[in-house]
Design a protein around this motif. Structure first.
Motif, PDB file in Angstrom:
ATOM      1  N   GLU A  60      -5.500   4.765  11.887  1.00 25.63           N
ATOM      2  CA  GLU A  60      -5.878   4.125  13.147  1.00 25.63           C
ATOM      3  C   GLU A  60      -4.716   4.271  14.108  1.00 25.63           C
ATOM      4  O   GLU A  60      -3.595   3.890  13.789  1.00 25.63           O
ATOM      5  N   ASN A  61      -5.001   4.848  15.268  1.00 28.46           N
ATOM      6  CA  ASN A  61      -3.948   5.120  16.251  1.00 28.46           C
ATOM      7  C   ASN A  61      -2.803   5.929  15.634  1.00 28.46           C
ATOM      8  O   ASN A  61      -1.626   5.699  15.918  1.00 28.46           O
ATOM      9  N   GLY A  62      -3.185   6.864  14.772  1.00 27.54           N
ATOM     10  CA  GLY A  62      -2.198   7.736  14.161  1.00 27.54           C
ATOM     11  C   GLY A  62      -1.410   7.130  13.024  1.00 27.54           C
ATOM     12  O   GLY A  62      -0.516   7.782  12.465  1.00 27.54           O
ATOM     13  N   GLN A  63      -1.742   5.880  12.653  1.00 31.12           N
ATOM     14  CA  GLN A  63      -1.005   5.194  11.596  1.00 31.12           C
ATOM     15  C   GLN A  63      -1.897   4.963  10.373  1.00 31.12           C
ATOM     16  O   GLN A  63      -3.065   4.621  10.509  1.00 31.12           O
ATOM     17  N   ARG A  64      -1.335   5.131   9.203  1.00 29.36           N
ATOM     18  CA  ARG A  64      -2.045   4.862   7.965  1.00 29.36           C
ATOM     19  C   ARG A  64      -2.149   3.344   7.771  1.00 29.36           C
ATOM     20  O   ARG A  64      -1.174   2.624   7.903  1.00 29.36           O
ATOM     21  N   THR A  65      -3.346   2.859   7.466  1.00 27.26           N
ATOM     22  CA  THR A  65      -3.536   1.423   7.321  1.00 27.26           C
ATOM     23  C   THR A  65      -4.638   1.153   6.305  1.00 27.26           C
ATOM     24  O   THR A  65      -5.197   2.083   5.723  1.00 27.26           O
ATOM     25  N   GLY A  66      -4.957  -0.117   6.061  1.00 26.47           N
ATOM     26  CA  GLY A  66      -6.021  -0.469   5.148  1.00 26.47           C
ATOM     27  C   GLY A  66      -5.558  -1.391   4.030  1.00 26.47           C
ATOM     28  O   GLY A  66      -4.361  -1.665   3.874  1.00 26.47           O
ATOM     29  N   PHE A  67      -6.512  -1.885   3.273  1.00 27.74           N
ATOM     30  CA  PHE A  67      -6.231  -2.822   2.182  1.00 27.74           C
ATOM     31  C   PHE A  67      -5.274  -2.218   1.155  1.00 27.74           C
ATOM     32  O   PHE A  67      -4.281  -2.847   0.769  1.00 27.74           O
ATOM     33  N   ASP A  68      -5.571  -1.004   0.690  1.00 27.92           N
ATOM     34  CA  ASP A  68      -4.720  -0.374  -0.317  1.00 27.92           C
ATOM     35  C   ASP A  68      -3.313  -0.102   0.214  1.00 27.92           C
ATOM     36  O   ASP A  68      -2.332  -0.196  -0.528  1.00 27.92           O
ATOM     37  N   VAL A  69      -3.212   0.258   1.480  1.00 31.20           N
ATOM     38  CA  VAL A  69      -1.903   0.542   2.078  1.00 31.20           C
ATOM     39  C   VAL A  69      -1.060  -0.734   2.116  1.00 31.20           C
ATOM     40  O   VAL A  69       0.114  -0.738   1.717  1.00 31.20           O
ATOM     41  N   ASP A  70      -1.675  -1.828   2.585  1.00 27.24           N
ATOM     42  CA  ASP A  70      -0.961  -3.112   2.592  1.00 27.24           C
ATOM     43  C   ASP A  70      -0.600  -3.537   1.174  1.00 27.24           C
ATOM     44  O   ASP A  70       0.487  -4.072   0.926  1.00 27.24           O
ATOM     45  N   MET A  71      -1.515  -3.327   0.246  1.00 24.55           N
ATOM     46  CA  MET A  71      -1.277  -3.706  -1.143  1.00 24.55           C
ATOM     47  C   MET A  71      -0.094  -2.936  -1.726  1.00 24.55           C
ATOM     48  O   MET A  71       0.799  -3.507  -2.356  1.00 24.55           O
ATOM     49  N   MET A  72      -0.088  -1.611  -1.513  1.00 27.30           N
ATOM     50  CA  MET A  72       0.984  -0.793  -2.072  1.00 27.30           C
ATOM     51  C   MET A  72       2.327  -1.135  -1.444  1.00 27.30           C
ATOM     52  O   MET A  72       3.350  -1.198  -2.137  1.00 27.30           O
ATOM     53  N   ASN A  73       2.330  -1.376  -0.147  1.00 24.50           N
ATOM     54  CA  ASN A  73       3.581  -1.749   0.515  1.00 24.50           C
ATOM     55  C   ASN A  73       4.110  -3.088  -0.004  1.00 24.50           C
ATOM     56  O   ASN A  73       5.318  -3.262  -0.182  1.00 24.50           O
ATOM     57  N   ALA A  74       3.190  -4.020  -0.271  1.00 22.07           N
ATOM     58  CA  ALA A  74       3.604  -5.320  -0.805  1.00 22.07           C
ATOM     59  C   ALA A  74       4.143  -5.190  -2.225  1.00 22.07           C
ATOM     60  O   ALA A  74       5.136  -5.828  -2.592  1.00 22.07           O
TER      61      ALA A  74
END
Length: 253
Positions: A48-62
């Motif tokens: 979104e707007n050139g950035q990777r995002t989403g539930f799995d992305v937030d989960m992995m970063n956490a």
């Protein structure tokens, strides 16, 4: 003598730098998790707007934060996730991957981090009311996903239309090239919420769980991810991420 001493000092400095370099690179490598995803599956992972995002992305970063590490992402088609993991192209795959017996034969999974399942997405005015109504219809599925074998084994009268990308499945439903798309529950409900004229068939085809995939020769990484998952569940981070993407009414296991 002064020139000799200067040259000697310079040689010692260069030697120290060369000796230190591998250690530094190794330390940096140990602090980074090489993670692959197919960011075409909202709300699990997308751009979104050139950035990777989403539930799995937030989960992995956490999870990475809980482990004291950073994430280096690799974008790859879903069908290449397991082969790429086995080939050591990266060390972790998180991309709405269901834990299945077939996949578990070649890779290891963490504890389940979210409940899912396969569902059918259809047009709002579709005559398809139950999974049994899929028989005799054209159904789009994404290559490499469980939907392919599931329909083959359980709905032999379905004509499968296999596509490379998640969005293509939905597009074919929209233009009437297929009667339904079979995909993961989060993606189907996300699409139906954000696009008019679509609905999800009430009865789920399967009840399953998502897991994070690692190589079988990396049990310590699997265990570290499980420990991090337990940590973010205990401190409330996990619940915040679930609520952000699915709302409080959604249950996660």
């Amino acid at each position: 003598m002064k020139l000799h001493k200067l040259l000697s000092a310079a040689c010692v400095s260069v030697t120290m730098l060369v000796a230190a370099a591998p250690g530094t690179a190794s330390a940096q490598a140990q602090n980074v998790l090489q993670v692959a995803t197919d960011a075409t599956f909202p709300p699990m992972e997308f751009t979104e707007n050139g950035q990777r995002t989403g539930f799995d992305v937030d989960m992995m970063n956490a999870l990475a934060k809980a482990m004291g590490k950073q994430v280096q992402w690799t974008d790859i088609d879903f069908k290449g996730l397991i082969p790429g993991l086995i080939a050591h192209r990266f060390d972790i795959a998180i991309s709405g991957i269901y834990i299945t017996p077939e996949r578990s034969q070649v890779v290891d999974f963490t504890q389940p981090y979210f409940a899912g399942g396969l569902v059918a997405l259809v047009k709002a005015d579709s005559p398809i009311k139950t999974p049994a109504d899929l028989n005799g219809k054209k159904v789009s599925v994404q290559v490499g996903t469980k939907s392919v074998n599931f329909l083959r084994d359980n709905y032999p009268k379905v004509t499968r239309v296999e596509v490379e990308k998640n969005q293509e499945m939905f597009d074919l439903v929209g233009i009437g090239r297929v009667d339904a798309a079979v995909t993961g529950k989060p993606a189907a409900f996300q699409f139906a919420r954000t696009r008019t004229g679509f609905r999800v068939v009430d009865t789920e085809l399967t009840k399953e769980a998502y897991g994070i995939a690692v190589r079988k020769d990396e049990p310590q990484l699997r265990d570290a991810l499980n420990a991090a998952l337990a940590k973010i569940k205990a401190d409330g981070t996990y619940a915040q991420i679930v609520n952000k993407w699915f709302g409080q009414s959604n249950s996660a296991k």
